[in-house]
Design an enzyme around this catalytic site. Structure first.
Site, short mmCIF file in Angstrom:
data_model
loop_
_atom_site.label_atom_id
_atom_site.label_comp_id
_atom_site.label_asym_id
_atom_site.label_seq_id
_atom_site.Cartn_x
_atom_site.Cartn_y
_atom_site.Cartn_z
N LYS A 1 26.75 -12.42 33.18
CA LYS A 1 28.03 -11.77 32.86
C LYS A 1 29.15 -12.81 32.89
O LYS A 1 30.03 -12.85 32.03
CB LYS A 1 28.30 -10.63 33.84
CG LYS A 1 29.53 -9.79 33.54
CD LYS A 1 30.81 -10.34 34.12
CE LYS A 1 32.01 -9.45 33.81
NZ LYS A 1 33.28 -10.07 34.21
N ASP B 1 31.15 -11.51 16.14
CA ASP B 1 30.70 -10.22 16.66
C ASP B 1 30.13 -10.40 18.07
O ASP B 1 28.99 -10.84 18.24
CB ASP B 1 29.63 -9.69 15.68
CG ASP B 1 29.09 -8.33 16.06
OD1 ASP B 1 29.25 -7.91 17.22
OD2 ASP B 1 28.48 -7.68 15.20
N GLU C 1 40.51 -10.60 31.44
CA GLU C 1 40.23 -10.86 32.87
C GLU C 1 41.02 -12.07 33.37
O GLU C 1 40.90 -13.18 32.81
CB GLU C 1 38.73 -11.05 33.08
CG GLU C 1 38.37 -11.07 34.55
CD GLU C 1 36.86 -11.10 34.80
OE1 GLU C 1 36.10 -10.49 34.02
OE2 GLU C 1 36.45 -11.76 35.78
N HIS D 1 40.36 -16.08 41.92
CA HIS D 1 40.44 -14.87 41.11
C HIS D 1 41.68 -14.06 41.49
O HIS D 1 42.46 -13.64 40.63
CB HIS D 1 39.18 -14.03 41.33
CG HIS D 1 39.12 -12.81 40.48
ND1 HIS D 1 38.85 -12.87 39.13
CD2 HIS D 1 39.33 -11.52 40.79
CE1 HIS D 1 38.90 -11.65 38.66
NE2 HIS D 1 39.19 -10.80 39.63
C1 MEV Z 1 33.35 -12.23 37.29
O1 MEV Z 1 33.88 -11.70 36.09
C2 MEV Z 1 32.19 -13.14 36.99
C3 MEV Z 1 31.45 -13.67 38.22
O2 MEV Z 1 31.04 -12.58 39.06
C4 MEV Z 1 30.26 -14.43 37.73
C5 MEV Z 1 29.29 -14.87 38.81
O3 MEV Z 1 29.20 -14.23 39.87
O4 MEV Z 1 28.60 -15.87 38.55
C6 MEV Z 1 32.34 -14.55 39.06
#
Ligand code: MEV
Length: 447
Positions: free
Chosen positions: A280, A296, A85, A393
């Site tokens: 996530k 792992d 990513e 991003h």
């Molecule tokens: C993107 O991979 C992860 C985010 O969505 C985490 C979040 O919203 O805290 C930016």
């Protein structure tokens, strides 16, 4: 669709590829070239890869990046991260830089205990089983002596074993709940070997014990397996600073930033939809380091998500407080990782990653990984409560879009300059690209 095949694993690599190409790719030989082009040039390294799993046909590359300037417990680390990513490594590096000037990350190991179970069915008298277990507990542990000898010499081994009556939830269901210390190894194979021996000893000892009737002796071992939920193999990582030191962003006061950040964490604590995305983001950082260090990531994720649900509702793995003019942000997470065994002494990039980190102990690595998760979450929330995440991003994603468009290096340089002061979006890039090449936008949007 193609027809099933028998004995695929017995075929040579070439024969496997030939079958795939003929059955699935209409005999297209460029697929063979593609697969071969991803083989390692050093035959010894390739052989290692071939032997990691069954049916290896080629390698699958992930970029290995590094996030420098991580100050953790007064030591500076350059952290290896294997991830696809675009913005993750950049975000980690930015957060590391931010906290470098504010005392860095502090980590504490809250426990290192691993767990495994022998799941079994017993339909006899409950009290007999209990007294049998009390009489034989030590014998059961001793029956694993040959397996645990090396681990005991290193200071680990089986630390406890209890009989758990689960019959209220499932008829006849009992467990041997076994606790382990596995020192610098993750310990999965060690734990499972011990559990298999314990199960064998349990059935044999019951079979020769006169207190049981013939029917009661018919214990059924259902499974012998470690648990990936390790609530006592827990690490905490924390950052803190006076509120006035908090922000470098223009247009947001430190106090306003602290309050919005705190609310963003509170929202993740009470709202599972947000908690899932929030966590996530934490695993963006954690998994990347777990993979780079040959651990792992499925086990780490599974434990983390169970921990996030420990109070009966899925919630945030990080927490925040603002008290006495101090901003505090921390994570508590179970991390069962190793620095010996598994891939650690085999995979050349894993070996490199451990060296890059100064060959940490398992406990040190737990701290490094927790700090990476906290940094990642800090970076995400910092962007979310200020400029939004798309700015950073998409800037990193620009190269992916340009590569999809098959832009030349010259065009890429142009685009990086062009988007310096503009927000990158997929459509904005494609539009500009079409304008430059004088091609209709409609023809490109299918690409
Ligand atoms: C993107 O991979 C992860 C985010 O969505 C985490 C979040 O919203 O805290 C930016």
């Amino acid at each position: 669709m193609h027809t099933p095949i028998k004995g695929f694993s017995k075929l040579s690599r070439d024969a496997k590829i030939e079958w795939i190409v003929n059955e699935i790719f209409d005999g297209n030989q460029s697929v063979v070239e593609l697969l071969n082009s991803y083989l390692h040039q050093d035959a010894k390294v390739q052989k290692l890869h071939n032997e990691f799993i069954e049916n290896t046909i080629t390698n699958y590359y992930l970029p290995l990046g590094v996030a420098p300037n991580f100050l953790i417990n007064d030591t500076v680390y350059t952290i290896p991260m294997a991830i696809e990513e675009s913005s993750v490594v950049a975000a980690a590096a930015k957060a590391a830089q931010f906290w470098l000037k504010r005392g860095g990350f502090k980590t504490t190991i809250l426990g290192t205990e691993k767990i495994g179970h022998v799941h079994f069915m017993y339909s006899g008298d409950r009290e007999k089983l209990r007294s049998f277990f009390n009489d034989n507990r030590v014998n059961l542990i001793n029956s694993t002596d040959d397996i645990t000898a090396n681990m005991r010499a290193r200071g680990g081994g089986i630390t406890d074993i209890t009989l758990v009556d689960k019959t209220a939830e499932l008829e006849d269901y009992y467990q041997l709940d076994v606790r382990f210390q596995t020192c610098d190894s993750m310990g999965a194979n060690f734990i499972n070997s011990c559990l298999e021996r314990l199960a064998e000893s349990l059935t044999n000892t019951i079979a020769s014990d006169t207190r049981f009737s013939e029917e009661e002796k018919q214990v059924q071992i259902v499974m012998r397996i470690l648990s990936n939920y390790t609530p006592q193999c827990l690490v905490r990582a924390e950052v803190s600073c006076p509120i006035e030191d908090l922000t470098e962003e223009e247009g947001v006061s430190p106090q306003e930033f602290a309050e919005k950040f705190y609310r963003a964490v509170r929202i993740a604590e009470i709202e599972p939809y947000r908690a899932t995305t929030h966590n996530k983001g934490i695993f963006n950082g954690i998994d990347a380091v777990v993979i780079a260090t040959g651990n792992d990531f499925r086990a780490v994720e599974a434990a983390g998500h169970t921990h996030a649900s420990k109070n009966g509702k899925y919630s945030s793995l990080t927490h925040c407080s603002i008290k006495d003019n101090t901003f505090r942000f921390w994570i508590e997470i179970p991390l069962s990782v190793g620095v010996v065994g598994g891939l650690t002494s085999l995979h050349p990039m894993v070996k490199f990653s451990h060296k890059l980190l100064g060959n940490p102990s398992a406990e040190e690595l737990m701290g490094i990984i927790a700090a990476s998760g906290l940094a990642q979450n800090f970076a995400a929330l910092r962007a979310l409560v200020t400029s939004g995440i798309q700015k950073g991003h998409m800037k990193m994603h620009l190269f992916n879009i340009l590569n999809q468009l098959e832009a030349t290096d010259e065009e890429k340089t142009f685009f990086v300059n062009y988007f310096k002061d503009k927000v990158v979006s997929h459509s904005a890039v494609v539009r500009k690209f079409c304008e430059m090449r004088q091609i209709p936008y409609e023809s490109m949007i299918k690409k």
